[in-house]
Design a protein around this motif. Structure first.
Motif, PDB file in Angstrom:
ATOM      1  N   GLY A  25      40.347  62.531  20.001  1.00 55.94           N
ATOM      2  CA  GLY A  25      39.536  61.630  19.185  1.00 55.94           C
ATOM      3  C   GLY A  25      40.330  60.943  18.078  1.00 55.94           C
ATOM      4  N   GLU A  26      39.710  59.933  17.505  1.00 56.64           N
ATOM      5  CA  GLU A  26      40.263  59.260  16.330  1.00 56.64           C
ATOM      6  C   GLU A  26      40.008  60.146  15.108  1.00 56.64           C
ATOM      7  OE1 GLU A  26      41.788  56.205  16.327  1.00 56.64           O
ATOM      8  OE2 GLU A  26      41.703  56.449  18.493  1.00 56.64           O
ATOM      9  N   PRO A  27      40.742  59.901  14.004  1.00 60.90           N
ATOM     10  CA  PRO A  27      40.444  60.676  12.787  1.00 60.90           C
ATOM     11  C   PRO A  27      38.967  60.610  12.407  1.00 60.90           C
ATOM     12  CG  PRO A  27      42.488  59.454  12.512  1.00 60.90           C
ATOM     13  CD  PRO A  27      41.923  59.043  13.847  1.00 60.90           C
ATOM     14  N   ALA A  28      38.354  59.431  12.604  1.00 59.02           N
ATOM     15  CA  ALA A  28      36.948  59.282  12.224  1.00 59.02           C
ATOM     16  C   ALA A  28      36.036  60.160  13.077  1.00 59.02           C
ATOM     17  CB  ALA A  28      36.526  57.814  12.346  1.00 59.02           C
ATOM     18  N   ASP A  29      36.461  60.451  14.319  1.00 58.02           N
ATOM     19  CA  ASP A  29      35.638  61.294  15.193  1.00 58.02           C
ATOM     20  C   ASP A  29      35.573  62.729  14.691  1.00 58.02           C
ATOM     21  OD1 ASP A  29      35.283  59.127  16.899  1.00 58.02           O
ATOM     22  OD2 ASP A  29      37.094  59.606  18.043  1.00 58.02           O
ATOM     23  N   ALA A  30      36.588  63.124  13.958  1.00 54.85           N
ATOM     24  CA  ALA A  30      36.661  64.510  13.500  1.00 54.85           C
ATOM     25  C   ALA A  30      35.868  64.726  12.211  1.00 54.85           C
ATOM     26  CB  ALA A  30      38.111  64.917  13.282  1.00 54.85           C
ATOM     27  N   LEU A  31      35.408  63.636  11.611  1.00 55.27           N
ATOM     28  CA  LEU A  31      34.680  63.727  10.349  1.00 55.27           C
ATOM     29  C   LEU A  31      33.243  63.270  10.559  1.00 55.27           C
ATOM     30  CD1 LEU A  31      37.533  62.066   8.353  1.00 55.27           C
ATOM     31  CD2 LEU A  31      36.665  64.348   7.855  1.00 55.27           C
ATOM     32  N   ARG A  32      32.312  64.066  10.084  1.00 53.67           N
ATOM     33  CA  ARG A  32      30.911  63.684  10.267  1.00 53.67           C
ATOM     34  C   ARG A  32      30.213  63.659   8.914  1.00 53.67           C
ATOM     35  NH1 ARG A  32      27.398  66.406  14.940  1.00 53.67           N
ATOM     36  NH2 ARG A  32      28.597  64.906  16.136  1.00 53.67           N
ATOM     37  N   PHE A  33      29.531  62.543   8.645  1.00 55.94           N
ATOM     38  CA  PHE A  33      28.719  62.432   7.428  1.00 55.94           C
ATOM     39  C   PHE A  33      27.264  62.691   7.820  1.00 55.94           C
ATOM     40  CE2 PHE A  33      26.182  60.075   4.302  1.00 55.94           C
ATOM     41  CZ  PHE A  33      26.676  60.624   3.135  1.00 55.94           C
ATOM     42  N   HIS A  34      26.664  63.695   7.235  1.00 55.97           N
ATOM     43  CA  HIS A  34      25.289  64.085   7.575  1.00 55.97           C
ATOM     44  C   HIS A  34      24.344  63.427   6.563  1.00 55.97           C
ATOM     45  CE1 HIS A  34      26.969  67.259  10.219  1.00 55.97           C
ATOM     46  NE2 HIS A  34      27.901  67.294   9.296  1.00 55.97           N
ATOM     47  N   ALA A  35      23.883  62.226   6.919  1.00 53.87           N
ATOM     48  CA  ALA A  35      23.052  61.453   5.981  1.00 53.87           C
ATOM     49  C   ALA A  35      21.706  62.123   5.720  1.00 53.87           C
ATOM     50  CB  ALA A  35      22.846  60.042   6.519  1.00 53.87           C
ATOM     51  N   ASP A  36      21.348  63.070   6.574  1.00 54.09           N
ATOM     52  CA  ASP A  36      20.060  63.758   6.401  1.00 54.09           C
ATOM     53  C   ASP A  36      20.203  65.016   5.547  1.00 54.09           C
ATOM     54  OD1 ASP A  36      21.673  65.008   8.272  1.00 54.09           O
ATOM     55  OD2 ASP A  36      19.990  65.737   9.488  1.00 54.09           O
ATOM     56  N   GLN A  37      21.413  65.245   5.059  1.00 55.26           N
ATOM     57  CA  GLN A  37      21.613  66.448   4.238  1.00 55.26           C
ATOM     58  C   GLN A  37      22.019  66.062   2.822  1.00 55.26           C
ATOM     59  OE1 GLN A  37      23.259  70.029   5.546  1.00 55.26           O
ATOM     60  NE2 GLN A  37      23.374  69.434   7.704  1.00 55.26           N
ATOM     61  N   PRO A  38      21.616  66.873   1.850  1.00 54.28           N
ATOM     62  CA  PRO A  38      21.917  66.525   0.454  1.00 54.28           C
ATOM     63  C   PRO A  38      23.375  66.793   0.091  1.00 54.28           C
ATOM     64  CG  PRO A  38      20.937  68.699   0.557  1.00 54.28           C
ATOM     65  CD  PRO A  38      20.929  68.167   1.974  1.00 54.28           C
ATOM     66  N   LEU A  39      23.770  66.236  -1.031  1.00 53.42           N
ATOM     67  CA  LEU A  39      24.952  66.741  -1.727  1.00 53.42           C
ATOM     68  C   LEU A  39      24.501  68.027  -2.417  1.00 53.42           C
ATOM     69  CD1 LEU A  39      27.709  66.750  -3.222  1.00 53.42           C
ATOM     70  CD2 LEU A  39      26.641  65.248  -4.923  1.00 53.42           C
ATOM     71  N   ARG A  40      25.067  69.131  -2.015  1.00 52.70           N
ATOM     72  CA  ARG A  40      24.691  70.394  -2.650  1.00 52.70           C
ATOM     73  C   ARG A  40      25.645  70.682  -3.806  1.00 52.70           C
ATOM     74  NH1 ARG A  40      24.205  70.973   2.915  1.00 52.70           N
ATOM     75  NH2 ARG A  40      22.234  71.800   3.680  1.00 52.70           N
ATOM     76  N   VAL A  41      25.115  71.287  -4.835  1.00 51.37           N
ATOM     77  CA  VAL A  41      25.973  71.759  -5.921  1.00 51.37           C
ATOM     78  C   VAL A  41      25.723  73.256  -6.051  1.00 51.37           C
ATOM     79  CG1 VAL A  41      26.630  71.568  -8.333  1.00 51.37           C
ATOM     80  CG2 VAL A  41      25.858  69.529  -7.091  1.00 51.37           C
TER      81      VAL A  41
END
Ligand code: FE2
Length: 507
Positions: free
Chosen positions: A278-294
């Protein structure tokens, strides 16, 4: 022998197989850098230029007589080996830069020394003449002959450099810190803090409180380690916890008087996808349905924890955190609405592709109410990165946040052209623009000796001047940032763009 007629020669030529050599990533980069000189530092260094020395930089302005010490920076620096060029900016082997400021009043001397960190990976690849192991965004088929012995087999030590307890720590996110000698920057080797702790991840953004106590985290999969190192560089504790999101890209942390604060963005890294082509971007997933947790943990007992939820966003860096009022923590950080820089921009920087970053990274502050879980978030209208604050106030109330910043449209570099000092209490900021063709790197606040006010400090940082093709170190009065540098030291060469650094005053 038959004589070739012109017609038959042409026919023979047309019948011959056409060989078109594809442009290599290195050639594509070189062509882009020839057109756009701001890209030149991304060419990186090789095994020769990875050792740099300049005994006396070219000085201008008025160097403050009390500003004496060592300014360290670190960043990915070696991108090409054996004809192969890395695909992601974060991949490069780390190079630590040391600017030494010495000399009596009126006769300052600024010297530079740069060294590639002598990791096991670097040494093995130097010997082989080619890359041997995969990097963050580049899959390298493993030849089976080079033994892989844990995270440090991949450790590039390329993210941050800090002098602590008499040694320079070159830091990376996924493995050991590497110790370097502050005198000559020779690599002593990976640091094992205690028995059974070899190669445990020790992240790149430790926080050192005013008493010299160093706090850090490390993450791997779902595991979280909380480190406490005392002012003498000895391990106090290493405790294990659990991340609420497995494989999350957790990059930075903050401390308060009582707590450890860890932003956990909804971005996960799936290295197997890269290894399967895969491309570098394929290895990274942004989960727009999940919050930024602190994640907030009590320093004395990390099982006492609370997870706060904020709008989904990518966070690399925190500014500061402190106990604001009874039962509330205030945290400042920089966040962007997606992971475009990580998955796209940082790839285009390597292959010479067009750089588009439509997602500004905003300075934000949030109040976290420990009893109720309530949050109060304020985002400023800016585009900033590399937040730094007064090191005398780590973990306690601080008003000012220094960042790099961009406000001129159409930069198209993925980097920033200026610096900004924001008053987090009023929201107002002051700025300095390095100008066209110049790229600002992280700047830091350096306290003035014997002074206590938050802006009793200099601002110190580097930028690349693409017109002169050199890296320049600048000093500002923090109280008069907009007036521009009071002094500068120009190198006779360009350094690779780095990430982070820290200053150690002369004893
Ligand atoms: Fe960072």
């Amino acid at each position: 022998m038959a004589t070739l007629t012109r017609r038959s020669a042409l026919a023979a030529l047309l019948a011959a197989p056409v060989v078109v050599r594809a442009t290599t990533p290195a050639e594509a980069f070189d062509a882009a850098a020839a057109r756009e000189p701001w890209r030149l530092p991304l060419k990186g260094v090789d095994d020769t230029t990875g050792s740099r020395d300049c005994a006396a930089l070219s000085l201008s302005g008025r160097w403050p007589e009390a500003l004496r010490g060592r300014f360290y920076r670190n960043g990915p620096a070696l991108y090409e080996r054996g004809g192969q060029r890395y695909r992601h900016w974060f991949d490069g082997d780390g190079m630590v830069q040391q600017f030494s400021i010495t000399g009596p009043a009126g006769a300052p001397v600024v010297a530079h020394r740069g060294r590639l960190v002598g990791t096991a990976k670097l040494r093995a690849e130097q010997a082989a003449g080619r890359f041997l192991v995969s990097a963050f965004g580049t899959a390298i088929p493993h030849d089976g002959r080079t033994p892989l012995q844990g995270p440090d087999s991949f450790n590039t030590a390329n993210t941050n450099a800090i002098e602590h307890a008499g040694r320079v720590l070159a830091l990376w996110e996924g493995g050991s810190a590497h110790a370097l000698d502050p005198v000559d920057l020779q690599t002593r080797g990976p640091v094992t803090w205690g028995e059974g702790l070899a190669q445990m991840p020790f992240s790149a953004h430790p926080k050192v409180d005013p008493q010299g106590q160093l706090w850090n985290i490390g993450t791997a999969g779902r595991r979280l380690v909380v480190w406490h190192i005392d002012a003498q560089g000895e391990l106090v504790s290493a405790r294990a916890g659990e991340l609420p999101l497995a494989h999350a890209m957790v990059h930075d942390m903050a401390v308060t008087a009582n707590h450890i604060v860890v932003p956990i963005p909804p971005v996960t890294l799936h290295f197997d996808r890269l290894l399967s082509g895969g491309e570098p971007a394929d290895a990274l997933r942004f989960h727009a349905d999940q919050p930024l947790r602190v994640l907030v943990m009590h320093k004395a007992d990390i099982t006492q924890r609370r997870i706060f939820e904020l709008p989904p966003q990518m966070v690399f860096h925190v500014g500061n955190a402190f106990e604001a009022t009874e039962g509330a923590i205030e945290l400042s950080f920089i966040g962007s609405p997606g992971h475009h820089f990580l998955s796209q921009t940082a790839v285009a920087l390597m292959n010479g592709g067009a750089v588009t970053d439509p997602e500004p990274s905003r300075t934000q502050r949030v109040r976290l109410h420990l009893a109720s879980g309530r949050t109060e978030l304020q985002a400023f209208d800016d585009d900033a990165e590399f937040p730094r604050m007064d090191p005398r106030r780590v973990g306690s109330a601080a008003r000012w946040l220094l960042t790099t910043a961009s406000w001129r449209p159409g930069q198209g570099t993925g980097f920033m052209h200026g610096i900004q000092l924001r008053d987090l209490t009023t929201g107002r900021d002051t700025r300095f623009d390095y100008g066209e063709g110049r790229v600002a790197e992280e700047h830091i606040l350096v306290p003035k000796p014997g002074r206590a006010g938050e802006l009793d400090a200099w601002v110190l940082g580097t930028h690349f001047d693409s017109r002169r093709r050199v890296t320049v170190l600048s000093v500002f009065e923090a109280v008069a940032l907009a007036d521009g540098p009071i002094a500068q030291a120009a190198l006779p060469y360009a350094l690779p763009y780095g990430f982070h650094g820290n200053f150690t005053p002369s004893a």
